[in-house]
Write an enzyme that holds these catalytic residues in place. Structure first.
Site, PDB file in Angstrom:
ATOM      1  N   GLY A  15     -10.272  45.497  24.960  1.00  0.00           N
ATOM      2  CA  GLY A  15     -10.621  43.555  25.038  1.00  0.00           C
ATOM      3  C   GLY A  15      -9.653  43.567  25.842  1.00  0.00           C
ATOM      4  O   GLY A  15     -10.224  42.404  26.573  1.00  0.00           O
ATOM      5  N   ASN A  17     -11.591  43.771  29.266  1.00  0.00           N
ATOM      6  CA  ASN A  17     -12.807  42.969  30.120  1.00  0.00           C
ATOM      7  C   ASN A  17     -12.417  41.748  29.206  1.00  0.00           C
ATOM      8  O   ASN A  17     -12.749  40.738  30.608  1.00  0.00           O
ATOM      9  CB  ASN A  17     -14.100  43.774  29.904  1.00  0.00           C
ATOM     10  CG  ASN A  17     -13.967  45.245  31.085  1.00  0.00           C
ATOM     11  OD1 ASN A  17     -14.222  44.534  32.237  1.00  0.00           O
ATOM     12  ND2 ASN A  17     -13.837  46.468  30.450  1.00  0.00           N
ATOM     13  N   LEU A  95     -20.292  48.147  21.660  1.00  0.00           N
ATOM     14  CA  LEU A  95     -20.619  50.007  20.888  1.00  0.00           C
ATOM     15  C   LEU A  95     -21.861  49.897  19.849  1.00  0.00           C
ATOM     16  O   LEU A  95     -22.449  51.023  19.564  1.00  0.00           O
ATOM     17  CB  LEU A  95     -19.468  50.566  20.732  1.00  0.00           C
ATOM     18  CG  LEU A  95     -18.305  50.780  21.791  1.00  0.00           C
ATOM     19  CD1 LEU A  95     -17.470  51.582  21.051  1.00  0.00           C
ATOM     20  CD2 LEU A  95     -19.100  51.894  22.674  1.00  0.00           C
ATOM     21  N   ASN A 112     -24.274  43.400  30.410  1.00  0.00           N
ATOM     22  CA  ASN A 112     -23.068  44.675  30.395  1.00  0.00           C
ATOM     23  C   ASN A 112     -22.314  44.817  31.523  1.00  0.00           C
ATOM     24  O   ASN A 112     -23.018  44.755  32.889  1.00  0.00           O
ATOM     25  CB  ASN A 112     -24.417  45.336  29.776  1.00  0.00           C
ATOM     26  CG  ASN A 112     -23.318  46.662  28.696  1.00  0.00           C
ATOM     27  OD1 ASN A 112     -22.897  46.079  28.145  1.00  0.00           O
ATOM     28  ND2 ASN A 112     -23.293  47.812  29.472  1.00  0.00           N
ATOM     29  N   HIS A 114     -20.498  48.773  31.887  1.00  0.00           N
ATOM     30  CA  HIS A 114     -20.646  49.909  32.493  1.00  0.00           C
ATOM     31  C   HIS A 114     -19.778  50.723  33.388  1.00  0.00           C
ATOM     32  O   HIS A 114     -20.066  50.572  34.901  1.00  0.00           O
ATOM     33  CB  HIS A 114     -22.003  50.331  32.230  1.00  0.00           C
ATOM     34  CG  HIS A 114     -22.604  52.140  32.460  1.00  0.00           C
ATOM     35  ND1 HIS A 114     -22.520  52.390  30.687  1.00  0.00           N
ATOM     36  CD2 HIS A 114     -22.527  52.830  33.016  1.00  0.00           C
ATOM     37  CE1 HIS A 114     -22.365  53.795  30.684  1.00  0.00           C
ATOM     38  NE2 HIS A 114     -22.869  54.315  32.156  1.00  0.00           N
ATOM     39  N   ASP A 155     -28.545  50.702  28.508  1.00  0.00           N
ATOM     40  CA  ASP A 155     -28.140  50.876  30.471  1.00  0.00           C
ATOM     41  C   ASP A 155     -29.149  50.647  31.198  1.00  0.00           C
ATOM     42  O   ASP A 155     -29.062  51.349  32.827  1.00  0.00           O
ATOM     43  CB  ASP A 155     -27.161  52.003  30.574  1.00  0.00           C
ATOM     44  CG  ASP A 155     -26.066  51.593  29.969  1.00  0.00           C
ATOM     45  OD1 ASP A 155     -25.196  50.462  29.674  1.00  0.00           O
ATOM     46  OD2 ASP A 155     -25.638  53.449  29.357  1.00  0.00           O
ATOM     47  N   GLU A 184     -13.914  47.219  37.272  1.00  0.00           N
ATOM     48  CA  GLU A 184     -14.565  46.245  35.704  1.00  0.00           C
ATOM     49  C   GLU A 184     -14.100  45.274  35.576  1.00  0.00           C
ATOM     50  O   GLU A 184     -15.039  44.354  35.635  1.00  0.00           O
ATOM     51  CB  GLU A 184     -14.631  46.946  34.891  1.00  0.00           C
ATOM     52  CG  GLU A 184     -14.640  48.938  34.173  1.00  0.00           C
ATOM     53  CD  GLU A 184     -15.093  49.266  33.331  1.00  0.00           C
ATOM     54  OE1 GLU A 184     -15.471  48.380  32.343  1.00  0.00           O
ATOM     55  OE2 GLU A 184     -14.804  50.040  33.119  1.00  0.00           O
TER      56      GLU A 184
HETATM   57  C1  GRF Z   1     -14.814  49.307  29.083  1.00  0.00           C
HETATM   58  O1  GRF Z   1     -15.018  50.950  30.528  1.00  0.00           O
HETATM   59  C2  GRF Z   1     -16.198  49.386  29.405  1.00  0.00           C
HETATM   60  O2  GRF Z   1     -16.709  49.364  31.050  1.00  0.00           O
HETATM   61  C3  GRF Z   1     -17.191  50.058  28.302  1.00  0.00           C
HETATM   62  O3  GRF Z   1     -15.471  50.022  27.621  1.00  0.00           O
HETATM   63  C4  GRF Z   1     -14.738  50.119  27.905  1.00  0.00           C
HETATM   64  C5  GRF Z   1     -14.078  48.722  26.699  1.00  0.00           C
HETATM   65  O4  GRF Z   1     -13.173  48.356  27.466  1.00  0.00           O
HETATM   66  N1  GRF Z   1     -18.145  49.810  28.187  1.00  0.00           N
HETATM   67  P1  GRF Z   1     -12.799  46.956  26.886  1.00  0.00           P
HETATM   68  O5  GRF Z   1     -12.747  47.469  25.870  1.00  0.00           O
HETATM   69  O6  GRF Z   1     -12.840  46.058  28.021  1.00  0.00           O
HETATM   70  O7  GRF Z   1     -10.909  46.964  27.663  1.00  0.00           O
END
Ligand code: GRF
Length: 215
Positions: A15, A17, A95, A112, A114, A155, A184
């Site tokens: 988490g 992001n 996921l 999303n 990626h 994607d 990201e």
């Molecule tokens: C990130 O690399 C995102 O791009 C991918 O999974 C990872 C998630 O990281 N889909 P977090 O859970 O946000 O730390």
């Protein structure tokens, strides 16, 4: 106070992001608020939501009594998003592959992140460590990250923003992932803010970024 974009986040991992989005909402950098975080597994993202006082919903994918099918599971997710009056769904490391019903319900309103430059190194199975391993195995000199709208094809939706990140000589999947991750974080918030400002227009496969509205 100006109207804030109501964001619902779906996540299955640590988490980070999500955390950046929550922090940027709190600091006023984003004209948005995270109104619910949903996960299919008990994970760090739900913990972070609870700490921030955001409703954290664990919809347990292993609960086959309640969710015997993918459709039943996604209907529960959809009900939850609707009950929180979510305007934009952000997949922050989520996921699970989603059903057409869920994707269609938020067509043009689901993003999303990626961790590669799509359309390379995307699609089924291209998650986490596997993405970065594939980039290194191919011998790419450049990777990066992509924020895109979600279409049914994994994607495969229209690209909103991309950021390149160089691959270093001695990179491993872990070091490459760690170098991409802060990008990201930044990119996802940029995309959310553009959406909040009404500056994203989908034209076929292309996303036009409109100039800021005059004040
Ligand atoms: C990130 O690399 C995102 O791009 C991918 O999974 C990872 C998630 O990281 N889909 P977090 O859970 O946000 O730390």
């Amino acid at each position: 106070m100006a109207h804030k974009l109501r964001v619902g986040a779906l996540a299955s991992g640590g988490g980070t992001n999500l955390q950046t989005i929550v922090d940027n909402c709190a600091s006023g950098k984003l004209d948005a608020e995270v109104v619910v975080v949903i996960s299919d597994v008990e994970c760090g993202a739900l913990e972070r939501a609870r700490k921030a006082g955001i409703p954290a919903e664990h919809i347990d994918r292993r609960d086959k009594q309640r969710y015997p099918t993918r459709e039943a599971f996604d209907r529960a997710v959809l009900d939850c998003l609707r009950s929180h009056d979510v305007a934009l769904v952000c997949l922050a490391g989520y996921l699970r592959i989603m059903t057409p019903e869920l994707v269609d319900a938020f067509a043009g309103r689901m993003m999303n992140i990626h961790p590669a430059l799509l359309p390379a190194f995307g699609g089924h199975g291209m998650v986490g460590h596997h993405v970065h391993q594939a980039v290194l195995d191919y011998g790419c000199k450049l990777s990066g990250c992509t924020v895109h709208f979600v279409w049914l094809e994994t994607d495969g939706g229209p690209i909103i923003l991309q950021r390149p990140v160089p691959v270093e000589e001695d990179d491993t999947p872990d070091t490459l992932a760690a170098r991409i991750l802060p990008h990201e974080h930044a990119l996802f918030s940029e995309a959310i803010q553009l959406f909040a400002q009404g500056r994203l227009r989908i034209e076929g496969r292309r996303v036009r970024i409109l100039p800021p509205a005059p004040r």
